[in-house]
Design a protein around this motif. Sequence first.
Motif, PDB file in Angstrom:
ATOM      1  N   GLY A 291      17.414  -3.924  40.255  1.00 37.23           N
ATOM      2  CA  GLY A 291      16.165  -4.636  40.489  1.00 37.23           C
ATOM      3  C   GLY A 291      15.732  -4.503  41.935  1.00 37.23           C
ATOM      4  O   GLY A 291      16.248  -3.692  42.689  1.00 37.23           O
ATOM      5  N   SER A 292      14.804  -5.321  42.328  1.00 36.16           N
ATOM      6  CA  SER A 292      14.273  -5.243  43.680  1.00 36.16           C
ATOM      7  C   SER A 292      15.311  -5.699  44.694  1.00 36.16           C
ATOM      8  O   SER A 292      15.948  -6.720  44.505  1.00 36.16           O
ATOM      9  N   PRO A 293      15.488  -4.948  45.755  1.00 30.44           N
ATOM     10  CA  PRO A 293      16.459  -5.377  46.763  1.00 30.44           C
ATOM     11  C   PRO A 293      16.051  -6.644  47.506  1.00 30.44           C
ATOM     12  O   PRO A 293      16.859  -7.229  48.207  1.00 30.44           O
ATOM     13  N   ALA A 294      14.811  -7.069  47.337  1.00 32.45           N
ATOM     14  CA  ALA A 294      14.362  -8.253  48.063  1.00 32.45           C
ATOM     15  C   ALA A 294      15.147  -9.489  47.672  1.00 32.45           C
ATOM     16  O   ALA A 294      15.187 -10.460  48.420  1.00 32.45           O
ATOM     17  N   ASP A 295      15.788  -9.469  46.516  1.00 34.55           N
ATOM     18  CA  ASP A 295      16.577 -10.628  46.122  1.00 34.55           C
ATOM     19  C   ASP A 295      17.875 -10.714  46.913  1.00 34.55           C
ATOM     20  O   ASP A 295      18.509 -11.771  46.957  1.00 34.55           O
ATOM     21  N   TYR A 299      12.519  -8.462  52.603  1.00 33.92           N
ATOM     22  CA  TYR A 299      11.833  -7.324  53.229  1.00 33.92           C
ATOM     23  C   TYR A 299      11.649  -7.545  54.717  1.00 33.92           C
ATOM     24  O   TYR A 299      11.549  -6.603  55.493  1.00 33.92           O
TER      25      TYR A 299
ATOM     26  N   ARG B 265       5.385 -13.394  49.077  1.00 32.32           N
ATOM     27  CA  ARG B 265       6.767 -13.823  49.287  1.00 32.32           C
ATOM     28  C   ARG B 265       7.709 -13.153  48.318  1.00 32.32           C
ATOM     29  O   ARG B 265       7.303 -12.553  47.337  1.00 32.32           O
ATOM     30  N   GLY B 266       8.984 -13.365  48.611  1.00 35.70           N
ATOM     31  CA  GLY B 266      10.017 -12.988  47.661  1.00 35.70           C
ATOM     32  C   GLY B 266      10.034 -11.489  47.405  1.00 35.70           C
ATOM     33  O   GLY B 266       9.980 -10.671  48.312  1.00 35.70           O
ATOM     34  N   SER B 267      10.103 -11.133  46.130  1.00 36.23           N
ATOM     35  CA  SER B 267      10.275  -9.727  45.815  1.00 36.23           C
ATOM     36  C   SER B 267       8.945  -8.996  45.713  1.00 36.23           C
ATOM     37  O   SER B 267       8.882  -7.864  45.275  1.00 36.23           O
ATOM     38  N   GLN B 268       7.862  -9.624  46.125  1.00 34.53           N
ATOM     39  CA  GLN B 268       6.579  -8.940  46.060  1.00 34.53           C
ATOM     40  C   GLN B 268       6.443  -8.004  47.244  1.00 34.53           C
ATOM     41  O   GLN B 268       6.805  -8.338  48.363  1.00 34.53           O
ATOM     42  N   TYR B 269       5.898  -6.853  46.961  1.00 35.84           N
ATOM     43  CA  TYR B 269       5.842  -5.800  47.971  1.00 35.84           C
ATOM     44  C   TYR B 269       4.475  -5.160  47.940  1.00 35.84           C
ATOM     45  O   TYR B 269       3.898  -4.965  46.878  1.00 35.84           O
ATOM     46  N   TRP B 290      11.831  -1.278  45.976  1.00 30.21           N
ATOM     47  CA  TRP B 290      11.225  -2.478  46.528  1.00 30.21           C
ATOM     48  C   TRP B 290      10.036  -2.927  45.693  1.00 30.21           C
ATOM     49  O   TRP B 290       9.680  -4.096  45.705  1.00 30.21           O
TER      50      TRP B 290
ATOM     51  N   ASP C 473      11.796 -19.540  51.080  1.00 29.41           N
ATOM     52  CA  ASP C 473      10.889 -18.508  51.592  1.00 29.41           C
ATOM     53  C   ASP C 473      11.192 -17.149  51.042  1.00 29.41           C
ATOM     54  O   ASP C 473      10.395 -16.247  51.177  1.00 29.41           O
ATOM     55  N   THR C 474      12.357 -16.988  50.411  1.00 33.22           N
ATOM     56  CA  THR C 474      12.612 -15.689  49.815  1.00 33.22           C
ATOM     57  C   THR C 474      12.282 -15.674  48.331  1.00 33.22           C
ATOM     58  O   THR C 474      12.538 -14.703  47.640  1.00 33.22           O
ATOM     59  N   LEU C 475      11.726 -16.764  47.838  1.00 34.47           N
ATOM     60  CA  LEU C 475      11.390 -16.805  46.420  1.00 34.47           C
ATOM     61  C   LEU C 475       9.907 -16.556  46.235  1.00 34.47           C
ATOM     62  O   LEU C 475       9.110 -16.838  47.120  1.00 34.47           O
ATOM     63  N   ASN C 476       9.565 -16.054  45.062  1.00 31.44           N
ATOM     64  CA  ASN C 476       8.153 -15.792  44.791  1.00 31.44           C
ATOM     65  C   ASN C 476       7.350 -17.074  44.716  1.00 31.44           C
ATOM     66  O   ASN C 476       6.193 -17.123  45.096  1.00 31.44           O
TER      67      ASN C 476
END
Lengths: 353, 621, 531
Positions: A291-295, A299, B265-269, B290, C473-476
């Motif tokens: 999945g997305s590395p942002a988890d 970023y 935020r979060g996993s949005q790119y 990403w 802040d790291t969550l959508n």
Amino acid sequence: MATNIEVEHNNEDTLDVMQLISDIKHSQLINSYNTATRTVDFLKSLISEQEWTTAQELMDLVKKRMKIISTSLPYEVVSLNILRHSLKLIREEYRSILKKKKGEDLSPPQFVTPDYREVLDYSETLPDLKARLLDQLTEYKVEMETSCENIANQASEHIHTNETVLTVGRSHTVERFLISAAKKTTFEVIVAESSNILEGHTMANNLAEADIGTTLIPDTNVFALMPRVNKVIIGTDTVMANGGLRAQAGLYVVALAAQHYSVPFMALAHMYKFTPVYVGPHDKTTFDLLGSPADVLPYSSGPMLNKVKVFNPVFDYIPPELVTLIITQQGGNAPSYVYRILTELYVQEDYDA
Amino acid sequence: MYNKNEIIHKGNIVQAVVVADEFEDKFIPITNEVPMSLLPLLNKPLLDYTLEFLYLGGVEETFLFCCSQVDMIKEYIRKSIEASAAWSLNMKIHILVSESCRSFGDCLRDLDAKGLLRGDFILLEPGVVSNINLRPILKKHKEVVKKDKGAVITIVYQKAGVGQIGRSAEDDIVVAVDHNNRVLYHKKTRLLEDKRIKLPVEIFLLSDEVSMLHNLKDAHIAVCSSSVLPIFSDNFDFQTRDDFIKGLLMNEEIMGSTIYLHLIRGSQYGGAVTNWQNYQAVSWELKDRWAYPLVPSLKENNLLKDNVIGNGTIVPHDANISRCVIGNNVVLGKNINLEDSFIMSNCKLEDNVTINLSVIGNSCTIRKGSKIIENTVLGNGVNIDQNTILKNQLIQATKPDFCEKEDILGQYAFRLKPDEDEDEILQKLPRLHNMKESIETSDDGFSDSDDENLSYTQSPVLDDTKLFFTEVIDSLTRGFEDDLQCDNLILEINSSRYAYNISVKEVNFNVIKAILHMYLRQPTGQRYFSQLLSYFSPILKNYIRNESAMQDCLQAIEDVAITNEELKENWIVFILNWFYNENYLSEESISNWGRNLDQSAKFSVQVKPFLKWLEEADEEE
Amino acid sequence: MDKKKQSKEEKVGADGLTKKERRALKVQARQTDDNKAEQKNIRQHSVPKNGEKSEINQNMAEKGSENVTENGVIVEEVKVPLDKPESGLSMKEKRKLEWEKKLASVKNENNIETKCDQQLSKSEQKAKRREIQEAQRLAKKNTVTKNTEELNSKISPENKKIDSAATKSFPAKHTCSKRFDGSILSPLQMPFRDYKPVELYDSVCLPNIHPAFIELGVQYSSKTILGSNARCISLLCALSRLVKDLRTPPEQEFSRYLELVLQKSTSYLQKCRPMSVSMTNALKLFKSQLTQIDSNIPDEDIKKKLLDFIDTFIHDEILTAGKAISLKVLEKISNGDIILIYGCSSLIKRILIEAFESKKQFKVIVVDNRPLTEGVEMLRRLTKAGIDCTCVSINGLRYVMASVTKIVLGAHSLLTNGYVMSRAGTSLIALAAKAFNRPVLVCCETYKFSERVQADSLVYNEIGDPDILLKDDTLNNPSPMKSRSKKRRRKFLNLLYDVTPAFLITAVVTELAILPCTSVPVVLRVKPIEI
């Protein structure tokens, strides 16, 4: 000047499956239940709208779509399982109509599985096959809808008063299971955040709203709290043919911790999650969806990201020896029994389809 | 079934506008033949990702505005719909063509004239790759508009650290927002002179809480209200979205329109391919997932260590490839070295070819032994001869209009020299990142270090310093003539220093220089000189306090001596002697300075005897 | 000072005391009253709370009564650490003592001078008030809460909450350190955790504590200083500052005085954040050193010896030990290794960077944890050094474990039964490693070995800030757990440590040797306690 695109569809017949694939891929379908119902609807429209005359043709149509789905969506199982199951339904209906036609016994004795190795070419045109199939599918859909409820009703058999239950992340099935149990007994739930943190929080929130005492913990604390836990109840993505589970990432270490402290590890699964795919002990290919590395690293972590590889696997494999019980709408089973359940769901020759 | 002949206008359908061309020739010569939206990104056209993103994000109708090579785009869209691409199933695409548009602004003016958009819409600049869910942003925009009637646009930004490759220096911005995320100040840092920001006071008067943000990356996505297009039509000088933002902020009272910010935020790119640097960054970010669930459809055979290899390309065993994207059906010879480069489909690379930090277009042929390095871009169909070395060039296959003889490299290779100054165009193409270099922010980059590195004889004298110097000379002259107290002079000098913001080193240097110059104006002999010096001794004492100040003093002496060549040798020796005797300069400092002198210079010869004497004096003691 | 006392009198009710009481106290103060001191001793002895042992208690057994007193102090909600009355001290001398201390700290912080003066007299009064309160404890409990200073006022409402929640069998009143009394109540049935980090403005007005310690306390509680080595070294640095700045009051012995001051400071630190094993061991050694020093030599010499001791300790036990461990692990790293590490341990970082500099070729996989995200810091440092790194979270363990060749972990401490106490999540890594049959090396300096035994992670642990789990802040989208409804049903638990069983660890690398986990008690026996 504005131009509109005018194109003729050459492959109109696979358009429906492309739609299905697109819906699944882009998560328009939020959980497996939605995918399942969508697939059943897809099947129904396939049966009613596509052109076919014999059962064999219909099965070919279905197999073709199964192939398209498995190439486009290698990690998707629910749709495939339902389509596979439908193949079995088709065969069964065909048989029963044929037998009725020939005046034989309507149904084989209960304890003998029909022998599909009997060469039947399924190529006779049977007029009421369509109608009966549609009926079967409607029944199947109803069965799916009640499956969640049926599983939830078994909750009170498994959860005792004042027990502590551990669950990880969010599963609608587990949520309903626990809420149903809470109506009859009081117990505590520990929710571990899991890889999808928001989901973990939502689960804890929903349980708290349902008046169940909930404690939210980060997944790192699982081992520390395991001695205080009486049961681990989780949902799973798939049940593999050997009784292992393909579940959300992070559940493997929870299963190990549960084994260490001899805490029963129970998985709730609907019938359409049972997959006839056998996983060997070192098989990795089924599970390397990332999945997305942002988890893992946001970023905004800066120039470090230019050099660091980040992995965020979506699935974990839990071997059958770590699983105590798999609970379906028909009741609980040991992982070693899964292969029998599979024979009830699918036909052997469709396993590889 | 799916009827493509009707344009259905519903009141609340989600619409998006994609301007499919960048107008700044950033990708020439490849974009001379291929539209920018069809540039391959990990071997799939860029447009595909954009459209899939829009579909994922919940858009139902997209207007694709194209200005060049429209046929290719149309053909591509047609083919995709035939192949039932995911986005084609539920999203309608309308291609709008205008050959006369020369800028982003022109396109929007055209769009306004056509009147196809109702209500709020999503506006994408060219080359956007993202996985953002657009519906919540639309919803939020609507809520903002309810509260603030003047809100016209919500720009989408992402938090990114400085130095990350995805954050391009070209797009670097500083933004000031209030607590509602209303944009109060917006500036691109590359347009700033000497890195200073002048914040207008009004922004602090308007709101009681202002946040300054420098941690942002532009996703090139915006949610616009219906009044955006008319604003573009009204202002013919708005050529880009930045002009729009700048114009709106400057004329807030007049126009009454406000801009809002949305941070994902979060996993949005969100990323956009606006130049080669971003192209590289977006390629890698896409590969690293990403933009999940927007992922490149790469199979196992497409990945080789950290490279992406296209279908049908066979990589020989001895190939040395790192961090490259190679297209489909590329033929690679033996012993090739590819690093940080992009090679598009159907190319042929023969043996011993080296490609580094470069982009090779479709169907190019590169013969044995050639080296294509340092940000060279080869257009489609270029043939490079054997053993050619190309550095930092743009090569295209067809003869450009103005072509000199030396720019013809072969039958299908012509060096492209743009009309403008060569430096400018090359500046416009931000370099591909050399991933081997560590891109680190310096932790200790404070201003002190800058001062210490100033080399007096080489750096251009700033106007401020000159002014300061003249002022110091004036004060000192006046002081000497009027017999003023040195303390007051020191005060004067210090205040001048603060007025011109001079560093300590410069102050020392200039003061000594000033005193020496004073003598030079009226060279009436040594007695006068020593009188002068002793008069100013409090000042000297005040400024020459430590080792570095001594060095400054010596530097000043050197400077004066070198610039005034007619000075006699004994004058220099006299000065040094005087300073040494009065204990302003230590032996150590003089010796060190002496050692560091340019031995070949005349000055050093002049100073040598003194230094020698000093050494001997040292030894005696 | 008299004036100030007068102004105190005008402030009726500020302390909650009536004028009469205050005057009475002053009268008492003027008498040299050994009896009072003894009484106080006795009363405080009778106040012990059962089962309430802080970490200090277990390791400072020789100071039993004072620790009990300590507990008594804390339970009593008057959080200012008081002087432990030595039986030899008179009230007057005690006052003088405090005055001298004041002078010493005033030299460093001029701006808190006046306040401290006030506080001094206030704390004096408190000392007396304590006696009265002890006697009338049951009746006057609530009024005392109002009497406390700023720091205490923050904590007292929580204490009321605890009282009302009626968990008498669970007497945890520490603000930050919690203990699970598993036998009586499940930890999940406890009331909402009272975790409140100590804020700087609360601490500024603390009397009699060296500013270095105040600063340290705040840094600990805000997790600015994280990691057992860092905490220990920073403690020792603060300690050396204290030793340097200490001026013994006349007729006072330096060693005794230092012990007193140290006691107060450490109890303050304990409140900010429970002390780590490294810190307690270091302090224990320091104190034993202190008792050994011949008190007849001049103060300056004692100071010099103590400072030398501190320097040697840091140099030998931490830095040199680290080097030795690094060398030992270096031998075990082969080219082509893929090493898995967890979180951020200064020792592991040192090992990896030194291995990289000795031209070993290896890759590192860093496992990150939530909510502390220590892995990010480790990644920064390793990438800066040029090491090839990969990052996963705990959830990705199975995905990477197959390619890992060895696992190197740091530890907070090693327990006598061979179990490893380390950052929460370490045990999961060890479990996974066992399942995949990969060697697990734990690197730990011997000074972190503890005499405690623990069979599971819950009997002794530390609770971290629960709100950190809600950081989104790291969550959508924002976390739904922030909702206020059904608050009593929503609980958060954030344990900082867990205990990994010995059989999951392959070996422990110490500066003495590479040992099996079960050799810890042997080392403890062999290692000289007195240096």
